[in-house]
Design a protein around this motif. Structure first.
Motif, PDB file in Angstrom:
ATOM      1  N   GLN A   7     -19.932  14.862 -18.478  1.00  0.00           N
ATOM      2  CA  GLN A   7     -19.440  14.099 -19.621  1.00  0.00           C
ATOM      3  C   GLN A   7     -18.406  13.062 -19.179  1.00  0.00           C
ATOM      4  N   ILE A   8     -18.371  11.931 -19.877  1.00  0.00           N
ATOM      5  CA  ILE A   8     -17.392  10.875 -19.600  1.00  0.00           C
ATOM      6  C   ILE A   8     -16.300  10.964 -20.662  1.00  0.00           C
ATOM      7  N   VAL A   9     -15.038  11.026 -20.193  1.00  0.00           N
ATOM      8  CA  VAL A   9     -13.887  11.160 -21.092  1.00  0.00           C
ATOM      9  C   VAL A   9     -12.808  10.149 -20.702  1.00  0.00           C
ATOM     10  N   LYS A  10     -11.884   9.916 -21.615  1.00  0.00           N
ATOM     11  CA  LYS A  10     -10.737   9.043 -21.337  1.00  0.00           C
ATOM     12  C   LYS A  10      -9.651   9.869 -20.667  1.00  0.00           C
ATOM     13  N   VAL A  60      -7.984   5.299 -17.887  1.00  0.00           N
ATOM     14  CA  VAL A  60      -9.260   5.151 -17.196  1.00  0.00           C
ATOM     15  C   VAL A  60     -10.316   6.050 -17.840  1.00  0.00           C
ATOM     16  N   ASP A  61     -11.568   5.626 -17.720  1.00  0.00           N
ATOM     17  CA  ASP A  61     -12.690   6.487 -18.086  1.00  0.00           C
ATOM     18  C   ASP A  61     -13.061   7.268 -16.842  1.00  0.00           C
ATOM     19  N   VAL A  62     -13.264   8.571 -16.997  1.00  0.00           N
ATOM     20  CA  VAL A  62     -13.641   9.415 -15.866  1.00  0.00           C
ATOM     21  C   VAL A  62     -14.841  10.276 -16.238  1.00  0.00           C
ATOM     22  N   LYS A  63     -15.634  10.574 -15.236  1.00  0.00           N
ATOM     23  CA  LYS A  63     -16.760  11.483 -15.421  1.00  0.00           C
ATOM     24  C   LYS A  63     -16.362  12.832 -14.845  1.00  0.00           C
ATOM     25  N   VAL A  64     -16.617  13.894 -15.579  1.00  0.00           N
ATOM     26  CA  VAL A  64     -16.309  15.242 -15.112  1.00  0.00           C
ATOM     27  C   VAL A  64     -17.410  15.651 -14.134  1.00  0.00           C
ATOM     28  N   LEU A  65     -17.050  15.771 -12.849  1.00  0.00           N
ATOM     29  CA  LEU A  65     -18.032  16.131 -11.824  1.00  0.00           C
ATOM     30  C   LEU A  65     -18.197  17.641 -11.713  1.00  0.00           C
ATOM     31  N   ASP A  66     -17.069  18.345 -11.743  1.00  0.00           N
ATOM     32  CA  ASP A  66     -17.130  19.791 -11.528  1.00  0.00           C
ATOM     33  C   ASP A  66     -15.880  20.448 -12.096  1.00  0.00           C
ATOM     34  N   ILE A  67     -16.061  21.630 -12.639  1.00  0.00           N
ATOM     35  CA  ILE A  67     -14.948  22.475 -13.057  1.00  0.00           C
ATOM     36  C   ILE A  67     -15.097  23.747 -12.250  1.00  0.00           C
ATOM     37  N   LYS A  68     -14.207  23.949 -11.303  1.00  0.00           N
ATOM     38  CA  LYS A  68     -14.328  25.061 -10.378  1.00  0.00           C
ATOM     39  C   LYS A  68     -13.815  26.353 -11.002  1.00  0.00           C
ATOM     40  N   GLU A  69     -14.205  27.463 -10.385  1.00  0.00           N
ATOM     41  CA  GLU A  69     -13.809  28.774 -10.895  1.00  0.00           C
ATOM     42  C   GLU A  69     -12.297  28.948 -10.931  1.00  0.00           C
ATOM     43  N   ARG A  79     -18.272   6.808 -11.147  1.00  0.00           N
ATOM     44  CA  ARG A  79     -19.477   7.334 -11.801  1.00  0.00           C
ATOM     45  C   ARG A  79     -19.415   7.225 -13.324  1.00  0.00           C
ATOM     46  N   ALA A  80     -18.232   6.941 -13.871  1.00  0.00           N
ATOM     47  CA  ALA A  80     -18.099   6.743 -15.312  1.00  0.00           C
ATOM     48  C   ALA A  80     -18.544   5.339 -15.715  1.00  0.00           C
ATOM     49  N   ASP A  81     -18.697   4.460 -14.739  1.00  0.00           N
ATOM     50  CA  ASP A  81     -19.137   3.088 -14.989  1.00  0.00           C
ATOM     51  C   ASP A  81     -20.604   3.104 -15.420  1.00  0.00           C
ATOM     52  N   PRO A  82     -20.938   2.427 -16.525  1.00  0.00           N
ATOM     53  CA  PRO A  82     -22.331   2.407 -16.983  1.00  0.00           C
ATOM     54  C   PRO A  82     -23.297   1.812 -15.958  1.00  0.00           C
ATOM     55  N   ASP A  83     -22.793   0.982 -15.043  1.00  0.00           N
ATOM     56  CA  ASP A  83     -23.648   0.372 -14.019  1.00  0.00           C
ATOM     57  C   ASP A  83     -23.842   1.260 -12.795  1.00  0.00           C
ATOM     58  N   TRP A  84     -23.250   2.450 -12.800  1.00  0.00           N
ATOM     59  CA  TRP A  84     -23.351   3.362 -11.658  1.00  0.00           C
ATOM     60  C   TRP A  84     -24.809   3.712 -11.406  1.00  0.00           C
ATOM     61  N   GLN A  85     -25.221   3.649 -10.125  1.00  0.00           N
ATOM     62  CA  GLN A  85     -26.585   4.025  -9.748  1.00  0.00           C
ATOM     63  C   GLN A  85     -26.704   5.537  -9.762  1.00  0.00           C
ATOM     64  N   ASP A  86     -27.861   6.015 -10.154  1.00  0.00           N
ATOM     65  CA  ASP A  86     -28.051   7.458 -10.154  1.00  0.00           C
ATOM     66  C   ASP A  86     -28.021   7.998  -8.727  1.00  0.00           C
ATOM     67  N   GLU A  87     -27.770   9.280  -8.607  1.00  0.00           N
ATOM     68  CA  GLU A  87     -27.572   9.881  -7.285  1.00  0.00           C
ATOM     69  C   GLU A  87     -28.822   9.859  -6.417  1.00  0.00           C
TER      70      GLU A  87
END
Length: 128
Positions: A7-10, A60-69, A79-87
Motif C-alpha cells: 500500500q502507498i501512504v503519506k 513524502v509518499d511511501v510504499k510499504v515494502l515489508d512489516i517484519k515480525e 516505488r510509490a511513484d506511479p511511473d515506477w517499473q514493475d519488479e
C-alpha cells in the motif's frame, strides 16, 4: 497494523542517516509508526548524498515494502511513484546486467592473460 504490504501512504521524514531516512506514517488505528526508507529506495537514480535529496519535515509518499515480525517497517519512496517499473522488468535488467558483468570479467581476464604472454615473449626476445 500500519497498512497492508504494497500500500502507498503519506509520511513525514523525521530523521536522516547516511544509510536512509526514517519516515513517520500513521497506522489505520491512528497511531504513528516510524519506518526506514533505505538510501537505495529513495530514488531511481544513485543517491550519493541523502541530505541533498531529503530534509527532515518533508512530506513524502511511501510504499510499504515489508512489516517484519519484530515490528520494523521497510518503506520505499521510489516505488510509490506511479511511473515506477514493475519488479519483473527490474529483475530482467538486473539479470542482463549480471550477464554483461560476467562476460566483461571473462574478457578482461583473457585480455590480461594475452598481455602477460606478450610481455613474456617480448622479454624472451630481448634476453636472447
Amino acid at each position: 497494523m500500519i497498512a497492508l504490504q504494497g500500500q502507498i501512504v503519506k509520511g513525514k521524514v523525521v530523521r536522516l542517516e547516511e544509510y536512509g531516512a526514517f519516515v513517520e506514517v500513521t497506522t489505520e488505528e491512528g497511531t504513528t509508526v516510524t519506518g526506514l526508507v533505505h538510501v537505495s529506495e529513495v530514488s531511481t537514480e544513485f543517491v550519493e548524498n541523502i541530505y541533498a535529496e531529503l530534509a527532515e519535515g518533508d512530506e513524502v509518499d511511501v510504499k510499504v515494502l515489508d512489516i517484519k515480525e519484530d515490528g520494523k517497517v521497510d518503506l520505499s519512496i521510489k516505488r510509490a511513484d506511479p511511473d515506477w517499473q514493475d519488479e519483473e522488468s527490474v529483475n530482467l535488467r538486473s539479470k542482463l546486467d549480471k550477464d554483461f558483468n560476467k562476460r566483461l570479467r571473462r574478457f578482461m581476464h583473457k585480455s590480461q592473460m594475452i598481455q602477460g604472454e606478450a610481455r613474456r615473449q617480448k622479454r624472451g626476445r630481448v634476453d636472447s
